[in-house]
Enzyme design. Structure first.
Site, PDB file in Angstrom:
ATOM      1  N   HIS A   1       0.842  -1.207   0.000  1.00 56.92           N
ATOM      2  CA  HIS A   1       0.000   0.000   0.000  1.00 56.92           C
ATOM      3  C   HIS A   1       0.875   1.255   0.000  1.00 56.92           C
ATOM      4  O   HIS A   1       0.627   2.196  -0.753  1.00 56.92           O
ATOM      5  CB  HIS A   1      -0.898   0.044   1.248  1.00 56.92           C
ATOM      6  CG  HIS A   1      -1.943  -1.020   1.321  1.00 56.92           C
ATOM      7  ND1 HIS A   1      -2.190  -1.747   2.464  1.00 56.92           N
ATOM      8  CD2 HIS A   1      -2.825  -1.474   0.397  1.00 56.92           C
ATOM      9  CE1 HIS A   1      -3.179  -2.602   2.248  1.00 56.92           C
ATOM     10  NE2 HIS A   1      -3.576  -2.454   0.996  1.00 56.92           N
TER      11      HIS A   1
ATOM     12  N   ARG B   1      -2.365  -6.395  -7.947  1.00 57.32           N
ATOM     13  CA  ARG B   1      -1.300  -7.395  -7.800  1.00 57.32           C
ATOM     14  C   ARG B   1      -1.391  -8.485  -8.857  1.00 57.32           C
ATOM     15  O   ARG B   1      -0.394  -9.086  -9.219  1.00 57.32           O
ATOM     16  CB  ARG B   1      -1.391  -8.065  -6.411  1.00 57.32           C
ATOM     17  CG  ARG B   1      -0.995  -7.179  -5.270  1.00 57.32           C
ATOM     18  CD  ARG B   1      -1.421  -7.757  -3.948  1.00 57.32           C
ATOM     19  NE  ARG B   1      -2.871  -7.911  -3.917  1.00 57.32           N
ATOM     20  CZ  ARG B   1      -3.577  -8.158  -2.827  1.00 57.32           C
ATOM     21  NH1 ARG B   1      -2.983  -8.322  -1.676  1.00 57.32           N
ATOM     22  NH2 ARG B   1      -4.891  -8.265  -2.901  1.00 57.32           N
TER      23      ARG B   1
ATOM     24  N   SER C   1      -2.924  -7.710   3.394  1.00 49.19           N
ATOM     25  CA  SER C   1      -3.196  -7.523   4.826  1.00 49.19           C
ATOM     26  C   SER C   1      -3.647  -8.856   5.428  1.00 49.19           C
ATOM     27  O   SER C   1      -3.187  -9.243   6.510  1.00 49.19           O
ATOM     28  CB  SER C   1      -4.308  -6.484   5.027  1.00 49.19           C
ATOM     29  OG  SER C   1      -3.961  -5.267   4.424  1.00 49.19           O
TER      30      SER C   1
ATOM     31  N   LYS D   1     -16.035  -7.375   4.512  1.00 46.85           N
ATOM     32  CA  LYS D   1     -14.991  -7.748   5.476  1.00 46.85           C
ATOM     33  C   LYS D   1     -15.453  -7.288   6.855  1.00 46.85           C
ATOM     34  O   LYS D   1     -15.147  -6.191   7.285  1.00 46.85           O
ATOM     35  CB  LYS D   1     -13.662  -7.071   5.114  1.00 46.85           C
ATOM     36  CG  LYS D   1     -13.078  -7.519   3.775  1.00 46.85           C
ATOM     37  CD  LYS D   1     -11.773  -6.780   3.485  1.00 46.85           C
ATOM     38  CE  LYS D   1     -11.218  -7.169   2.124  1.00 46.85           C
ATOM     39  NZ  LYS D   1     -10.071  -6.326   1.732  1.00 46.85           N
TER      40      LYS D   1
HETATM   41  O1  PNS Z   1      -9.158  -2.644   0.563  1.00 43.25           O
HETATM   42  P1  PNS Z   1     -10.497  -3.147   0.084  1.00 43.25           P
HETATM   43  O2  PNS Z   1     -11.251  -3.776   1.241  1.00 43.25           O
HETATM   44  O3  PNS Z   1     -10.392  -4.055  -1.083  1.00 43.25           O
HETATM   45  O4  PNS Z   1     -11.298  -1.851  -0.415  1.00 43.25           O
HETATM   46  C1  PNS Z   1     -12.651  -1.936  -0.823  1.00 43.25           C
HETATM   47  C2  PNS Z   1     -13.345  -0.604  -0.539  1.00 43.25           C
HETATM   48  C3  PNS Z   1     -13.296  -0.331   0.956  1.00 43.25           C
HETATM   49  C4  PNS Z   1     -12.632   0.505  -1.295  1.00 43.25           C
HETATM   50  C5  PNS Z   1     -14.826  -0.726  -1.015  1.00 43.25           C
HETATM   51  O5  PNS Z   1     -15.454  -1.769  -0.311  1.00 43.25           O
HETATM   52  C6  PNS Z   1     -15.597   0.581  -0.805  1.00 43.25           C
HETATM   53  O6  PNS Z   1     -15.484   1.485  -1.615  1.00 43.25           O
HETATM   54  N1  PNS Z   1     -16.356   0.675   0.319  1.00 43.25           N
HETATM   55  C7  PNS Z   1     -17.133   1.868   0.642  1.00 43.25           C
HETATM   56  C8  PNS Z   1     -18.633   1.640   0.345  1.00 43.25           C
HETATM   57  C9  PNS Z   1     -18.906   1.794  -1.137  1.00 43.25           C
HETATM   58  O7  PNS Z   1     -18.793   2.862  -1.713  1.00 43.25           O
HETATM   59  N2  PNS Z   1     -19.279   0.662  -1.757  1.00 43.25           N
HETATM   60  C10 PNS Z   1     -19.533   0.615  -3.204  1.00 43.25           C
HETATM   61  C11 PNS Z   1     -18.254   0.318  -3.955  1.00 43.25           C
HETATM   62  S1  PNS Z   1     -18.498   0.240  -5.706  1.00 43.25           S
END
Ligand code: PNS
Length: 157
Positions: A17, A89, A126, A41
């Site tokens: 990151h 990745r 992570s 998650k």
């Molecule tokens: O590190 P991650 O868990 O892969 O990131 C995913 C994340 C947190 C960026 C995504 O779940 C997100 O944007 N969450 C906020 C809620 C939202 O906007 N959801 C719609 C995404 S299209």
């Protein structure tokens, strides 16, 4: 003035990151790392506050760090962001990221810029670091030093 948001759950932030944040800084004038809720998650090892504090400790001081519990595009629109930046990745990451990038673009018009992860850190996640650390394995060099210390503390080492 170009503004980028690097969103993620960052539970916890990894060296992969950090590499993406540094490279985002080379491309954009203003970079914010945004800890956001990922409803898929549920169980976090670190609280949101701990994640934010750990990121603040290890990023370049010019990078902003923030938290948002709502829809990501509501934050990017409210803050006038030009792009989201995420690391890729592998093709598995691509499959996971593509619909989110397209949904975000559909909802608000924001583009997602994908940076290929540093080839030396392509296996670092992570989740895997948490699993290795939970069994007492060595995650130094994969997580920033303050995060290695914090994860050891979590697992009672
Ligand atoms: O590190 P991650 O868990 O892969 O990131 C995913 C994340 C947190 C960026 C995504 O779940 C997100 O944007 N969450 C906020 C809620 C939202 O906007 N959801 C719609 C995404 S299209």
């Amino acid at each position: 003035m170009t503004k980028a948001i690097c969103p993620g759950s960052f539970d916890p932030v990894t060296c992969g990151h950090l590499d993406i944040f540094r490279r985002a800084q080379a491309l954009f004038d203003d970079v914010t790392v945004l800890v956001t809720g990922n409803p898929d998650k549920n169980t976090g090892l670190f609280s949101v506050q701990e994640r934010v504090e750990l990121i603040r400790e290890v990023v370049d001081p010019s990078v902003k760090v923030d938290y948002w519990s709502g829809l990501l595009v509501d934050y990017t629109t409210a803050h006038g962001a030009d792009a989201l930046v995420k690391g890729l990745r592998s093709s598995l990451d691509y499959e996971y990221e593509l619909p989110m990038a397209q949904m975000n673009r559909h909802l608000s018009g924001i583009d997602t810029v994908f940076l290929l992860t540093n080839e030396k850190l392509g296996y670092v996640s992570s989740s895997l670091c948490k699993q290795v650390a939970s069994f007492g394995g060595d995650v130094s060099g994969l997580l920033p030093d303050p995060v290695v210390a914090a994860i050891k503390e979590k697992f009672g080492e």
